[in-house]
Design a protein around this motif. Structure first.
Motif, PDB file in Angstrom:
ATOM      1  N   HIS A 188       0.871  -1.179   0.000  1.00  0.00           N
ATOM      2  CA  HIS A 188       0.000   0.000   0.000  1.00  0.00           C
ATOM      3  C   HIS A 188       0.909   1.230   0.000  1.00  0.00           C
ATOM      4  O   HIS A 188       1.564   1.523   1.011  1.00  0.00           O
ATOM      5  CB  HIS A 188      -0.919   0.021   1.224  1.00  0.00           C
ATOM      6  N   ALA A 189       0.982   1.914  -1.133  1.00  0.00           N
ATOM      7  CA  ALA A 189       1.866   3.068  -1.270  1.00  0.00           C
ATOM      8  C   ALA A 189       1.059   4.322  -1.625  1.00  0.00           C
ATOM      9  O   ALA A 189       0.250   4.300  -2.551  1.00  0.00           O
ATOM     10  CB  ALA A 189       2.907   2.816  -2.354  1.00  0.00           C
ATOM     11  N   LYS A 190       1.284   5.391  -0.883  1.00  0.00           N
ATOM     12  CA  LYS A 190       0.644   6.676  -1.192  1.00  0.00           C
ATOM     13  C   LYS A 190       1.742   7.728  -1.366  1.00  0.00           C
ATOM     14  O   LYS A 190       2.576   7.935  -0.476  1.00  0.00           O
ATOM     15  CB  LYS A 190      -0.301   7.111  -0.083  1.00  0.00           C
ATOM     16  N   PHE A 191       1.739   8.359  -2.543  1.00  0.00           N
ATOM     17  CA  PHE A 191       2.660   9.456  -2.823  1.00  0.00           C
ATOM     18  C   PHE A 191       1.881  10.766  -2.727  1.00  0.00           C
ATOM     19  O   PHE A 191       0.823  10.909  -3.351  1.00  0.00           O
ATOM     20  CB  PHE A 191       3.284   9.301  -4.212  1.00  0.00           C
ATOM     21  N   ILE A 192       2.420  11.714  -1.942  1.00  0.00           N
ATOM     22  CA  ILE A 192       1.704  12.964  -1.682  1.00  0.00           C
ATOM     23  C   ILE A 192       2.573  14.142  -2.125  1.00  0.00           C
ATOM     24  O   ILE A 192       3.673  14.362  -1.593  1.00  0.00           O
ATOM     25  CB  ILE A 192       1.363  13.106  -0.188  1.00  0.00           C
ATOM     26  N   GLY A 193       2.110  14.868  -3.133  1.00  0.00           N
ATOM     27  CA  GLY A 193       2.827  16.027  -3.638  1.00  0.00           C
ATOM     28  C   GLY A 193       1.990  17.283  -3.511  1.00  0.00           C
ATOM     29  O   GLY A 193       1.542  17.629  -2.426  1.00  0.00           O
ATOM     30  N   LYS A 194       1.718  17.951  -4.645  1.00  0.00           N
ATOM     31  CA  LYS A 194       0.945  19.191  -4.632  1.00  0.00           C
ATOM     32  C   LYS A 194       0.105  19.271  -5.899  1.00  0.00           C
ATOM     33  O   LYS A 194       0.615  19.139  -7.001  1.00  0.00           O
ATOM     34  CB  LYS A 194       1.895  20.398  -4.552  1.00  0.00           C
ATOM     35  N   SER A 195      -1.190  19.449  -5.717  1.00  0.00           N
ATOM     36  CA  SER A 195      -2.080  19.543  -6.867  1.00  0.00           C
ATOM     37  C   SER A 195      -1.977  20.940  -7.489  1.00  0.00           C
ATOM     38  O   SER A 195      -1.437  21.871  -6.873  1.00  0.00           O
ATOM     39  CB  SER A 195      -3.523  19.254  -6.467  1.00  0.00           C
ATOM     40  N   GLY A 196      -2.483  21.080  -8.710  1.00  0.00           N
ATOM     41  CA  GLY A 196      -2.417  22.374  -9.371  1.00  0.00           C
ATOM     42  C   GLY A 196      -3.075  22.350 -10.734  1.00  0.00           C
ATOM     43  O   GLY A 196      -3.598  21.317 -11.184  1.00  0.00           O
ATOM     44  N   HIS A 197      -3.042  23.469 -11.406  1.00  0.00           N
ATOM     45  CA  HIS A 197      -3.638  23.623 -12.728  1.00  0.00           C
ATOM     46  C   HIS A 197      -2.760  22.930 -13.769  1.00  0.00           C
ATOM     47  O   HIS A 197      -1.532  23.035 -13.726  1.00  0.00           O
ATOM     48  CB  HIS A 197      -3.786  25.103 -13.068  1.00  0.00           C
ATOM     49  N   ALA A 198      -3.399  22.263 -14.718  1.00  0.00           N
ATOM     50  CA  ALA A 198      -2.661  21.538 -15.755  1.00  0.00           C
ATOM     51  C   ALA A 198      -1.764  22.447 -16.581  1.00  0.00           C
ATOM     52  O   ALA A 198      -0.736  22.021 -17.123  1.00  0.00           O
ATOM     53  CB  ALA A 198      -3.639  20.801 -16.673  1.00  0.00           C
ATOM     54  N   ALA A 199      -2.119  23.730 -16.662  1.00  0.00           N
ATOM     55  CA  ALA A 199      -1.347  24.672 -17.479  1.00  0.00           C
ATOM     56  C   ALA A 199      -0.087  25.173 -16.776  1.00  0.00           C
ATOM     57  O   ALA A 199       0.778  25.791 -17.420  1.00  0.00           O
ATOM     58  CB  ALA A 199      -2.230  25.864 -17.858  1.00  0.00           C
ATOM     59  N   PHE A 200       0.022  24.894 -15.460  1.00  0.00           N
ATOM     60  CA  PHE A 200       1.157  25.400 -14.692  1.00  0.00           C
ATOM     61  C   PHE A 200       1.836  24.269 -13.912  1.00  0.00           C
ATOM     62  O   PHE A 200       1.848  24.264 -12.676  1.00  0.00           O
ATOM     63  CB  PHE A 200       0.696  26.496 -13.730  1.00  0.00           C
ATOM     64  N   PRO A 201       2.401  23.291 -14.612  1.00  0.00           N
ATOM     65  CA  PRO A 201       2.983  22.137 -13.929  1.00  0.00           C
ATOM     66  C   PRO A 201       4.137  22.501 -12.995  1.00  0.00           C
ATOM     67  O   PRO A 201       4.401  21.803 -12.014  1.00  0.00           O
ATOM     68  CB  PRO A 201       3.473  21.249 -15.084  1.00  0.00           C
ATOM     69  N   HIS A 202       4.821  23.605 -13.261  1.00  0.00           N
ATOM     70  CA  HIS A 202       5.961  24.004 -12.431  1.00  0.00           C
ATOM     71  C   HIS A 202       5.522  24.495 -11.053  1.00  0.00           C
ATOM     72  O   HIS A 202       6.345  24.630 -10.145  1.00  0.00           O
ATOM     73  CB  HIS A 202       6.759  25.108 -13.143  1.00  0.00           C
ATOM     74  N   ARG A 203       4.232  24.789 -10.909  1.00  0.00           N
ATOM     75  CA  ARG A 203       3.710  25.239  -9.620  1.00  0.00           C
ATOM     76  C   ARG A 203       3.096  24.081  -8.811  1.00  0.00           C
ATOM     77  O   ARG A 203       2.565  24.312  -7.723  1.00  0.00           O
ATOM     78  CB  ARG A 203       2.654  26.330  -9.832  1.00  0.00           C
ATOM     79  N   ALA A 204       3.153  22.897  -9.377  1.00  0.00           N
ATOM     80  CA  ALA A 204       2.579  21.723  -8.705  1.00  0.00           C
ATOM     81  C   ALA A 204       3.640  20.618  -8.583  1.00  0.00           C
ATOM     82  O   ALA A 204       4.784  20.800  -9.010  1.00  0.00           O
ATOM     83  CB  ALA A 204       1.373  21.212  -9.495  1.00  0.00           C
ATOM     84  N   ASN A 205       3.250  19.535  -7.982  1.00  0.00           N
ATOM     85  CA  ASN A 205       4.128  18.361  -7.887  1.00  0.00           C
ATOM     86  C   ASN A 205       3.282  17.142  -8.252  1.00  0.00           C
ATOM     87  O   ASN A 205       2.508  16.646  -7.436  1.00  0.00           O
ATOM     88  CB  ASN A 205       4.716  18.226  -6.483  1.00  0.00           C
ATOM     89  N   ASP A 206       3.422  16.700  -9.486  1.00  0.00           N
ATOM     90  CA  ASP A 206       2.501  15.748 -10.120  1.00  0.00           C
ATOM     91  C   ASP A 206       2.730  14.323  -9.625  1.00  0.00           C
ATOM     92  O   ASP A 206       3.740  13.689  -9.924  1.00  0.00           O
ATOM     93  CB  ASP A 206       2.701  15.810 -11.632  1.00  0.00           C
ATOM     94  N   MET A 207       1.750  13.794  -8.897  1.00  0.00           N
ATOM     95  CA  MET A 207       1.885  12.440  -8.344  1.00  0.00           C
ATOM     96  C   MET A 207       1.457  11.351  -9.319  1.00  0.00           C
ATOM     97  O   MET A 207       1.725  10.173  -9.089  1.00  0.00           O
ATOM     98  CB  MET A 207       1.102  12.317  -7.033  1.00  0.00           C
ATOM     99  N   VAL A 208       0.820  11.702 -10.429  1.00  0.00           N
ATOM    100  CA  VAL A 208       0.589  10.723 -11.494  1.00  0.00           C
ATOM    101  C   VAL A 208       1.926  10.299 -12.082  1.00  0.00           C
ATOM    102  O   VAL A 208       2.204   9.109 -12.291  1.00  0.00           O
ATOM    103  CB  VAL A 208      -0.340  11.280 -12.589  1.00  0.00           C
ATOM    104  N   VAL A 209       2.782  11.277 -12.327  1.00  0.00           N
ATOM    105  CA  VAL A 209       4.106  10.975 -12.876  1.00  0.00           C
ATOM    106  C   VAL A 209       4.945  10.198 -11.860  1.00  0.00           C
ATOM    107  O   VAL A 209       5.607   9.217 -12.198  1.00  0.00           O
ATOM    108  CB  VAL A 209       4.830  12.274 -13.303  1.00  0.00           C
ATOM    109  N   ALA A 210       4.907  10.626 -10.596  1.00  0.00           N
ATOM    110  CA  ALA A 210       5.663   9.915  -9.553  1.00  0.00           C
ATOM    111  C   ALA A 210       5.182   8.477  -9.427  1.00  0.00           C
ATOM    112  O   ALA A 210       5.974   7.532  -9.373  1.00  0.00           O
ATOM    113  CB  ALA A 210       5.525  10.652  -8.225  1.00  0.00           C
TER     114      ALA A 210
END
Length: 389
Positions: A188-210
């Motif tokens: 059971h693994a949970k990765f927790i980053g930061k959600s955000g707008h799709a147009a501004f990936p540099h302002r978020a931390n995408d956990m789909v990619v992780a």
């Protein structure tokens, strides 16, 4: 039914009736209250001359006093059902909505009762401890029971159990030296980053990619860390992240399972899963919550001495159809008991077109009396051997 001089209190037709009653009342592990009450009722109906009975939570222990003290042979059956909605259409189908004996534990219990009924009428040479164990499917009931200390002075010196097998002919006995079933471990693994707008990936931390990186890297464990001539499986069956396509997900939940035929390899795979998860979390600068839960689901590793005696008896008994089987990647918490007590697990063929855990699973009842007779014969011979030690 096989003829014998000694009596057995439960006949084949009575055993089939019992099996159908048990089939109608499946319950989830540690909640088997109705099942426990029914089993106690049946056990109490047998002669009690040689019996002592204990209860622990929803478990039942029956100690059969032998003519000789000092050695105890154990026999274990599991008693829980699964959260499956039955679709067999049988007249005696489950009365409990969303619950079913889809793994055949009703067959397991019935065979145990048949064997017990014989030794209720015929005192064994050595002591026997019958364990009616809860929560095999969901909560490592064997480990819980063992660690509770309830076995006490009834602790077996060796122990036996079976699992029904829909792929084997009715009543056949399958077994092998070494590992019969794999050890398992939940991931059971949970990765927790930061959600955000799709147009501004540099302002978020995408956990789909992780999460995707974690999934990809996990695939290298068996191919690059496990000895190629040994077996291992890592399956990730659940990946959940995000809500909509134009929002970057700040969380990813991934769940799966580890399977290995030795505890050494199970531990190795667990270590690699942890290292990969930690590495992904570090490289993506995200938080990780990782739970690797094995509980009591150790590999079912048969003891060489008890298994040699078991196979020898089954191979050389005319009424037994013995089949040497390959190991399977299914899990069973009897593995924990075998890590503490020498013993043997085997298959009982029930010939069904549907697999274990299927909502259509309907084992053939002709296997019951064959399983009872085979184990009575083996236990009679075995107790003579160990009684002379």
């Amino acid at each position: 039914m096989k003829k014998r001089d000694e009596k057995m209190s439960l006949t084949e037709s009575e055993l089939i009736k019992i099996r159908r009653q048990l089939h109608q009342i499946p319950e989830i592990g540690m909640l088997e209250f109705e099942t426990q009450a029914k089993l106690i009722e049946i056990i109490r109906s047998m002669p009690q001359t040689y019996f002592e009975i204990k209860k622990w939570k929803t478990a039942i222990l029956v100690h059969v006093h032998g003519k000789q003290q000092g050695y105890t042979v154990g026999y274990r059956t599991d008693i829980d059902g699964l959260p499956v909605e039955e679709q067999t259409g049988l007249a005696y189908a489950s009365r409990h909505k969303g619950r079913m004996h889809a793994c055949g534990h009703d067959i397991h219990m019935t065979v145990a009762l048949g064997i017990l009924s014989y030794f209720a009428e015929n005192q064994p040479q050595v002591n026997l401890t019958f364990i009616f164990q809860p929560a095999e499917e969901n909560a490592s009931g064997g480990k819980q029971l063992y660690e509770s200390g309830i076995l006490g002075e009834w602790m077996p010196d060796e122990i036996y159990a079976f699992h029904d097998n829909p792929e084997l002919p009715v009543g056949s006995i399958g077994c092998r030296q070494g590992t019969l079933f794999a050890g398992t471990c939940e991931i059971h693994a949970k990765f927790i980053g930061k959600s955000g707008h799709a147009a501004f990936p540099h302002r978020a931390n995408d956990m789909v990619v992780a999460g995707a990186q974690f999934v990809n890297q996990i695939q290298t464990i068996v191919s690059r860390n496990v000895d190629p001539i040994q077996a291992g499986v890592v399956t990730l069956g659940h990946f959940s992240a995000g809500t909509i396509g134009n929002v970057i997900s700040g969380k990813a939940q991934i769940d799966g399972t580890i399977r290995a035929l030795t505890q050494k390899n199970n531990v190795l795979i667990q270590k690699r899963v942890r290292k990969i998860a930690d590495g992904v979390a570090e490289s993506f600068e995200c938080k990780l919550e990782l739970d690797l839960h094995q509980g009591g689901y150790y590999p079912v590793e048969n003891n060489p001495q008890t298994t040699a005696a078991f196979i020898d008896y089954m191979k050389n008994t005319p009424d037994v159809d013995f089949i040497e089987t390959l190991p399977a990647m299914t899990g069973e918490d009897f593995g924990f008991l075998l890590s503490k007590i020498p013993g043997t697990m085997f298959w009982l063929g029930v010939e069904s077109p549907y697999s274990l855990h299927s909502e259509y699973f309907a084992p053939k009842e002709g296997a019951i009396i064959k399983g009872v007779n085979a184990m009575i014969g083996f236990l009679k011979k075995r107790q003579t051997v160990v009684g002379n030690k």
